[in-house]
Scaffold this active site. Sequence first.
Site, short mmCIF file in Angstrom:
data_model
loop_
_atom_site.label_atom_id
_atom_site.label_comp_id
_atom_site.label_asym_id
_atom_site.label_seq_id
_atom_site.Cartn_x
_atom_site.Cartn_y
_atom_site.Cartn_z
N LYS A 1 -9.75 0.39 -1.94
CA LYS A 1 -9.90 0.11 -0.45
C LYS A 1 -11.05 0.86 0.09
CE LYS A 1 -7.51 0.79 3.76
NZ LYS A 1 -6.48 1.44 4.79
N CYS B 1 -4.54 -3.17 3.93
CA CYS B 1 -4.19 -2.80 5.12
C CYS B 1 -5.17 -3.33 6.03
CB CYS B 1 -4.01 -1.49 5.28
SG CYS B 1 -3.22 -0.79 6.80
N GLU C 1 0.84 -1.16 -0.05
CA GLU C 1 0.12 0.12 0.12
C GLU C 1 0.98 1.14 0.06
OE1 GLU C 1 -3.42 1.88 2.99
OE2 GLU C 1 -1.78 0.49 3.54
#
Length: 570
Positions: A340, A389, A280
């Site tokens: 995300k 994440c 990321e």
Amino acid sequence: MSRYGRLLRVGTAAGAGLLLYVGAPPRELWWLAPVVFAVLWAVLYGRPARAGFGYGLAFGLGFFVPLLSWAGQYVGSLPWLALATVEALVLALAGAGVAVVSRMPAAPLWAAGVWVAAEALIARTPFGGFPWGRVAFSQPSGIFLPVVAIGGAPLLTAAVVLTGFGAGELLRRVAKGPLRQSHRFVRDPELGRLRAVVVPALLGLGPVVAGMCAAPVVATTAVDGSAVVALIQGNVPRAGLDFNAQRRAVLDNHVARTMTLAADVAAGRYPQPALVIWPENSSDIDPLRNPDARVVIDRAARAIGVPILVGAVLRIGDGHTTNAAIVWNPRTGPGQRHDKRPMPFAEYIPYRDFFRLFSPYVDRAGDFVPGNGDSAVDIGPARVGVAICSEVMFDDLVRQGVRSGAQLLAVPTNNATFGFTEMTYQQQAISRVRAVEHGRTVLVAATSGVSAVIAPNGVVEQQTKLFTPDALVARVALRSGTTLATRLGPAPEWVLVALGLLGVVAALVVQSRAKAGSDGDPLPPKEDVDGGSAGRRRRRRRRPDDRGDPDLRRAGQPADGPAPAARGGT
């Protein structure tokens, strides 16, 4: 209860929460969790709901304040303590619920459902939830872990909590000595004594046996070949919030480490990978708009000769941004992508004007928005589920990727913001649980570490160190089969939630009826000078902790003590 007794219970509850943290990763003390819940049972049993709320709050603060300390690493204590307090308040509700059901028949079972219900609430609210501290995530190894392949993280939580509560109830009965009392509801006193311990013993041992029985199904999902994968950890110029002040340096680090890997592959030191995973934020410069960023990513992809999953921050038309993972083909450039689900107070600030009053760091947060997709992309020969994440802690997001055909799971992450704290190891533990839950290899690629290759049985096969540039290369299985947990989806969680809520409602109904009945009782007779009926009543009174215990009554112990001797002749 005296003030000293209340303070002792508060301190014990807080200490139990701290002990749960001590057993959590990076420490592999999974067996501490059942001990913690046995202690918590002793604190909550027989208490009023209001007291249970307070003890639950103390437990939650004892757990979440140290667990989430990384949240205040560079932004101060206020956001950290606010997050810990919100999480602890939900466990306070759990404490109240456990106290309410603690006198029900098979009380530990209802109580475990209450705890799962509280975790379900944490996972959804406020602002989408933050289920980082679930009991299941303290079990990346150990005897309970295989249960997650049957019913997911909620069932794993229930197994640990039920074992602890069952053990706590068993010890409570032994300590209070009810087994030595007479039994009038069963003909055989020995049978009554046996029944008094069988229920909590079975509830405590059942999850342990379930974990042992589930072990053979771990990592048995069908295999459709294998592939060599590579994870790139390019590192950042420095830890902290300013890591991305040199965004080009971060991108150049990952390009350089990929070029080094390409040279190693050409020299025969590593096998040729079929796909490469970048972390990321490996390109916080939008490579779809910035030609310089696009050129260097193209160069890295052509050098390694296979697609790269690039973590990038993309600007979209309305002035917002999205946190994306883009499949970058060495010949055709950017292709499929996963966006995300943004985290509140990290990637966007709800009610920004209000929260600006409490922290100067509010305006440093971005304004990210969610995107579309099914949490899976095609990279080279594999279909890869992507959880960027914090997404790895949400059941539905990880499960969606597997149900969309993912043969591997990738967790691109950027933990540079949290320095050398335990955060990255806690996240790795969540990834290990997910590996077993879905029967997939999990590839964790972190900008600054710890990157890891995690096998479908939850074992970490390779990992890097913090804040060092590195690369991991491994041959992993591509799996198409699904676990029972994947197929059942959220059903086990909803069953456990319903169990907990039903237990609370039933307990409140019973308590309400008991109170109504006692309000209608006639006044007791006054004490006789010769110790008559009032004297006998005092002698028959049981200790308050055992009075009204339905399990003991079912085992043959009356609520108000042993039956009086029969009067009259034969």
